[in-house]
Design an enzyme around this catalytic site. Structure first.
Site, PDB file in Angstrom:
ATOM      1  N   ASP A  13      35.984  39.189  44.049  1.00  0.00           N
ATOM      2  CA  ASP A  13      35.330  38.535  44.897  1.00  0.00           C
ATOM      3  C   ASP A  13      35.781  37.576  46.083  1.00  0.00           C
ATOM      4  OD1 ASP A  13      34.012  41.098  44.960  1.00  0.00           O
ATOM      5  OD2 ASP A  13      32.609  39.509  43.313  1.00  0.00           O
ATOM      6  N   LYS A  16      39.846  39.477  49.224  1.00  0.00           N
ATOM      7  CA  LYS A  16      40.586  40.426  49.213  1.00  0.00           C
ATOM      8  C   LYS A  16      41.376  41.452  50.597  1.00  0.00           C
ATOM      9  CE  LYS A  16      40.419  41.756  45.107  1.00  0.00           C
ATOM     10  NZ  LYS A  16      38.874  40.996  44.602  1.00  0.00           N
ATOM     11  N   GLY A  40      34.714  46.455  46.297  1.00  0.00           N
ATOM     12  CA  GLY A  40      34.417  46.816  46.324  1.00  0.00           C
ATOM     13  C   GLY A  40      34.911  45.197  47.573  1.00  0.00           C
ATOM     14  N   HIS A  41      35.748  46.121  48.729  1.00  0.00           N
ATOM     15  CA  HIS A  41      35.974  45.273  49.784  1.00  0.00           C
ATOM     16  C   HIS A  41      36.010  45.343  50.630  1.00  0.00           C
ATOM     17  CE1 HIS A  41      40.351  45.549  46.845  1.00  0.00           C
ATOM     18  NE2 HIS A  41      39.136  45.422  45.830  1.00  0.00           N
ATOM     19  N   GLN A 226      39.083  43.526  41.229  1.00  0.00           N
ATOM     20  CA  GLN A 226      39.036  42.653  40.941  1.00  0.00           C
ATOM     21  C   GLN A 226      39.835  41.515  40.483  1.00  0.00           C
ATOM     22  OE1 GLN A 226      39.453  46.289  39.229  1.00  0.00           O
ATOM     23  NE2 GLN A 226      37.433  46.129  40.078  1.00  0.00           N
ATOM     24  N   SER A 415      41.736  31.180  55.085  1.00  0.00           N
ATOM     25  CA  SER A 415      40.354  31.641  55.910  1.00  0.00           C
ATOM     26  C   SER A 415      39.540  30.961  56.216  1.00  0.00           C
ATOM     27  CB  SER A 415      40.394  33.271  55.051  1.00  0.00           C
ATOM     28  OG  SER A 415      39.345  33.631  54.960  1.00  0.00           O
TER      29      SER A 415
HETATM   30  P1  GDP Z   1      37.248  41.185  47.371  1.00  0.00           P
HETATM   31  O1  GDP Z   1      36.031  41.657  46.501  1.00  0.00           O
HETATM   32  O2  GDP Z   1      38.342  40.144  47.228  1.00  0.00           O
HETATM   33  O3  GDP Z   1      37.567  42.044  48.829  1.00  0.00           O
HETATM   34  O4  GDP Z   1      35.733  40.688  48.433  1.00  0.00           O
HETATM   35  P2  GDP Z   1      34.615  41.353  49.009  1.00  0.00           P
HETATM   36  O5  GDP Z   1      34.668  41.365  49.978  1.00  0.00           O
HETATM   37  O6  GDP Z   1      33.705  41.373  47.881  1.00  0.00           O
HETATM   38  O7  GDP Z   1      33.958  39.736  49.095  1.00  0.00           O
HETATM   39  C1  GDP Z   1      34.473  38.434  50.207  1.00  0.00           C
HETATM   40  C2  GDP Z   1      32.963  37.969  51.483  1.00  0.00           C
HETATM   41  O8  GDP Z   1      33.590  36.951  51.518  1.00  0.00           O
HETATM   42  C3  GDP Z   1      33.214  39.368  51.742  1.00  0.00           C
HETATM   43  O9  GDP Z   1      31.685  39.406  52.343  1.00  0.00           O
HETATM   44  C4  GDP Z   1      33.815  38.822  53.166  1.00  0.00           C
HETATM   45  O10 GDP Z   1      33.483  39.806  54.473  1.00  0.00           O
HETATM   46  C5  GDP Z   1      33.565  37.468  52.462  1.00  0.00           C
HETATM   47  N1  GDP Z   1      34.566  36.329  53.169  1.00  0.00           N
HETATM   48  C6  GDP Z   1      35.863  36.623  53.487  1.00  0.00           C
HETATM   49  N2  GDP Z   1      36.554  35.352  53.197  1.00  0.00           N
HETATM   50  C7  GDP Z   1      35.954  34.962  54.435  1.00  0.00           C
HETATM   51  C8  GDP Z   1      35.864  33.116  54.257  1.00  0.00           C
HETATM   52  O11 GDP Z   1      37.082  32.376  54.958  1.00  0.00           O
HETATM   53  N3  GDP Z   1      34.706  33.347  54.664  1.00  0.00           N
HETATM   54  C9  GDP Z   1      33.412  33.312  55.243  1.00  0.00           C
HETATM   55  N4  GDP Z   1      32.574  32.510  55.297  1.00  0.00           N
HETATM   56  N5  GDP Z   1      33.354  34.729  54.435  1.00  0.00           N
HETATM   57  C10 GDP Z   1      34.510  35.362  54.250  1.00  0.00           C
HETATM   58  P1  IMO Z   2      36.365  43.040  43.087  1.00  0.00           P
HETATM   59  O1  IMO Z   2      37.588  44.147  43.470  1.00  0.00           O
HETATM   60  C1  IMO Z   2      34.195  41.155  40.778  1.00  0.00           C
HETATM   61  C2  IMO Z   2      33.487  43.215  37.044  1.00  0.00           C
HETATM   62  C3  IMO Z   2      31.863  43.101  36.451  1.00  0.00           C
HETATM   63  C4  IMO Z   2      31.808  43.461  35.300  1.00  0.00           C
HETATM   64  C5  IMO Z   2      33.092  43.226  34.738  1.00  0.00           C
HETATM   65  C6  IMO Z   2      32.868  44.464  33.757  1.00  0.00           C
HETATM   66  O2  IMO Z   2      35.931  43.803  44.535  1.00  0.00           O
HETATM   67  O3  IMO Z   2      37.054  42.236  43.547  1.00  0.00           O
HETATM   68  P2  IMO Z   2      33.680  47.359  35.086  1.00  0.00           P
HETATM   69  O4  IMO Z   2      32.401  48.309  35.996  1.00  0.00           O
HETATM   70  O5  IMO Z   2      35.017  47.509  35.756  1.00  0.00           O
HETATM   71  O6  IMO Z   2      33.389  47.970  33.685  1.00  0.00           O
HETATM   72  O7  IMO Z   2      32.963  45.640  35.165  1.00  0.00           O
HETATM   73  O8  IMO Z   2      34.030  43.339  35.728  1.00  0.00           O
HETATM   74  N1  IMO Z   2      33.914  43.680  38.353  1.00  0.00           N
HETATM   75  C7  IMO Z   2      34.022  42.982  39.523  1.00  0.00           C
HETATM   76  N2  IMO Z   2      33.363  41.633  39.446  1.00  0.00           N
HETATM   77  N3  IMO Z   2      34.781  42.070  41.907  1.00  0.00           N
HETATM   78  C8  IMO Z   2      35.446  43.321  41.823  1.00  0.00           C
HETATM   79  O9  IMO Z   2      35.730  43.716  41.954  1.00  0.00           O
HETATM   80  C9  IMO Z   2      34.159  43.660  40.628  1.00  0.00           C
HETATM   81  N4  IMO Z   2      35.026  44.802  39.704  1.00  0.00           N
HETATM   82  C10 IMO Z   2      34.585  44.366  38.444  1.00  0.00           C
HETATM   83  O10 IMO Z   2      30.314  42.920  37.672  1.00  0.00           O
HETATM   84  O11 IMO Z   2      31.495  41.986  35.289  1.00  0.00           O
HETATM   85 MG    MG Z   3      34.647  43.025  46.172  1.00  0.00          MG
END
Ligand code: GDP
Ligand code: IMO
Ligand code: MG
Length: 433
Positions: A13, A16, A40-41, A226, A415
């Site tokens: 999270d 990415k 979840g991206h 991840q 960012s």
């Molecule tokens: P990922 O799994 O690495 O793609 O990240 P996620 O989408 O799960 O979580 C990142 C969250 O931060 C999302 O809600 C993005 O919209 C948000 N985000 C990404 N870059 C920034 C930033 O520079 N500032 C803020 N405030 N939010 C950001």
């Molecule tokens: P993105 O790509 C954050 C965590 C789960 C749990 C552990 C194992 O959005 O960054 P799993 O279901 O993979 O067997 O769970 O890994 N986990 C993540 N945490 N971002 C993710 O993906 C994750 N994918 C799995 O919360 O702790």
């Molecule tokens: Mg994510």
């Protein structure tokens, strides 16, 4: 031509999706190579939010080739739903736009049931807090050589044979060990034959496609899921996911050789979050932790769970630089730090009186790790509109400098908000010449 791998440096999270979406502007092909719909991206384009779990985050451009590699574990129901959602937004995903490896393993209903049953059977303190998407059980079947690949699905006789064999064993466990419902061969067979028909036009040899693109001088972007500390080998085991999340995974998970990777970028939040269970040495349980959670809107993009928040961890960052061979750092969510007057960055751990500069391998030591911090001044200004590093307050620039010094590599991107435009691209991996 360049190939770039984008990797999470922390526990996932890191942002990415946003960065992959941004770099897609310069790429021709975008490849997912591990994980599944545990990811979840999030992308925010023209104020509209999209969350992708399986389809590469480059899809929104509408003219880039998106690829799902063999290292991904694919839940067909989720993929088809994601495609339907895109279609509802006016984007039909054709086989010209999306290619899926014939060697990609399928998440089956019994993998999801097993994920839930196993977590439910674990006592407090031992639960992993998985996403419940069947990721671990699917990779487990792959490794013990019981897995079902897309190529198997497309051969009805082979598929039925493998399904029967798997369910004989799994249903025994569901009935005798977990005391849960068993799963019918016929129901799964019928459902998956429908999926087979829909997936067949997309399934192909992805390694060849990537190699052809490379030879045709295309820019290729590998989208990690991840983060480094969730890696099955190098993360905080057993509180990890079941795939190799580090940059090396891009090679095994898509069929490209390591000498053909030009650049690896590590995405790092300006602070740290973790969702699910497991050690998190810099976790904050105070008002600052709440502030980061609220200001950063830290809720899981897949499960909606509240993310745990804490200070930036320099030990974790240095691990990521080493394990991924990072060339550049992408700092995200710097804007979320605004308004916190005294910031801290962890530089080492104290584990029962011993100093650790890298992550301990013994989980009880990791759980006992007390962060040793350096202090750094915070800033109050809203930086969400900053267009260049010079627009940032000196204290924010100092924070970035500290991150660079700890990492020992340059910052390539900063960012300051979720939108595509809220990004400072300092060093573009696709414009190196
Ligand atoms: P990922 O799994 O690495 O793609 O990240 P996620 O989408 O799960 O979580 C990142 C969250 O931060 C999302 O809600 C993005 O919209 C948000 N985000 C990404 N870059 C920034 C930033 O520079 N500032 C803020 N405030 N939010 C950001
Ligand atoms: P993105 O790509 C954050 C965590 C789960 C749990 C552990 C194992 O959005 O960054 P799993 O279901 O993979 O067997 O769970 O890994 N986990 C993540 N945490 N971002 C993710 O993906 C994750 N994918 C799995 O919360 O702790
Ligand atoms: Mg994510």
């Amino acid at each position: 031509m360049a190939t770039t791998v984008v990797i999470g440096t922390q526990w996932g999270d890191e942002g990415k999706g946003k960065i992959v979406d941004l770099l897609t502007g310069y790429a021709d092909v975008i490849v997912r190579f591990q994980g599944g719909n545990n990811a979840g991206h999030t992308l925010v384009v023209d104020g509209k939010k999209f969350i992708f779990h399986l389809i590469p985050s480059g899809i929104l451009y509408g003219n880039k080739l998106c690829v799902i590699g063999n290292g991904v574990v694919l839940d067909p129901a989720v993929l088809l739903e994601e495609m339907d959602d895109l279609a509802a937004n006016g984007m039909t995903i054709s086989p010209e736009l999306l290619k899926i490896s014939l060697n990609t393993h399928l998440i089956m209903p019994y993998h999801k049931a097993m994920d839930h049953a196993r977590e439910a059977a674990k006592s407090e303190g031992k639960k992993i807090g998985t996403t419940g998407r069947g990721i671990g059980p699917c990779y487990e079947d792959k490794i013990v050589r019981n897995g079902i690949k897309i190529a198997d699905l497309l051969d009805p006789e082979l598929f039925r044979d493998k399904l029967e064999e798997n369910l004989k064993y799994k249903n025994f466990l569901f009935k005798e060990l977990f005391n849960t419902d068993t799963i019918s061969v016929d129901e799964v067979y019928g459902q998956y034959q429908e999926y087979a028909e829909k997936l067949a036009p997309f399934a192909t040899n992805v390694s060849v496609i990537i190699d052809d693109a490379r030879k045709a001088d295309k820019n290729i972007l590998f989208e990690g899921a991840q983060g480094t500390q969730l890696d099955i080998d190098h993360g905080t085991y057993p509180f990890v996911t079941s795939s190799n999340t580090i940059a090396g995974g891009a090679c095994c998970g898509s069929g490209i050789g390591p000498s053909k990777i030009d650049c690896t970028l590590g995405i790092c939040k300006a602070y740290t979050t973790r969702v699910g269970e497991g050690p998190f040495p810099t976790e904050l349980f105070d008002e600052t932790g709440d502030q980061l959670q609220k200001q950063g809107v830290e809720f899981g993009a897949t499960t909606g769970r509240k993310r745990r928040c804490g200070w930036l961890d320099g030990v974790v960052l240095q691990e990521a630089v080493r394990l991924n061979g990072l060339d550049g750092l992408v700092v995200t969510k710097l804007d979320v730090m605004s308004g916190i007057s005294n910031l801290k960055i962890c530089t080492s751990y104290d584990v029962n009186g011993r100093t650790f500069k890298c992550m301990p391998s013994n989980i009880r030591q990791t759980q006992a790790a007390k962060p040793v911090y350096m202090d750094i001044d915070g800033w109050d200004e809203d930086i969400t509109g900053a267009k260049s590093i010079d627009d940032l307050p000196v204290k924010a620039r100092n924070y970035l400098k500290a991150m660079e010094e700890i990492a020992g590599i340059p910052i390539s991107v900063v960012s300051v908000g979720p939108g595509r435009e809220q990004t400072m691209l300092i060093n573009n991996p696709f414009e190196k010449g």
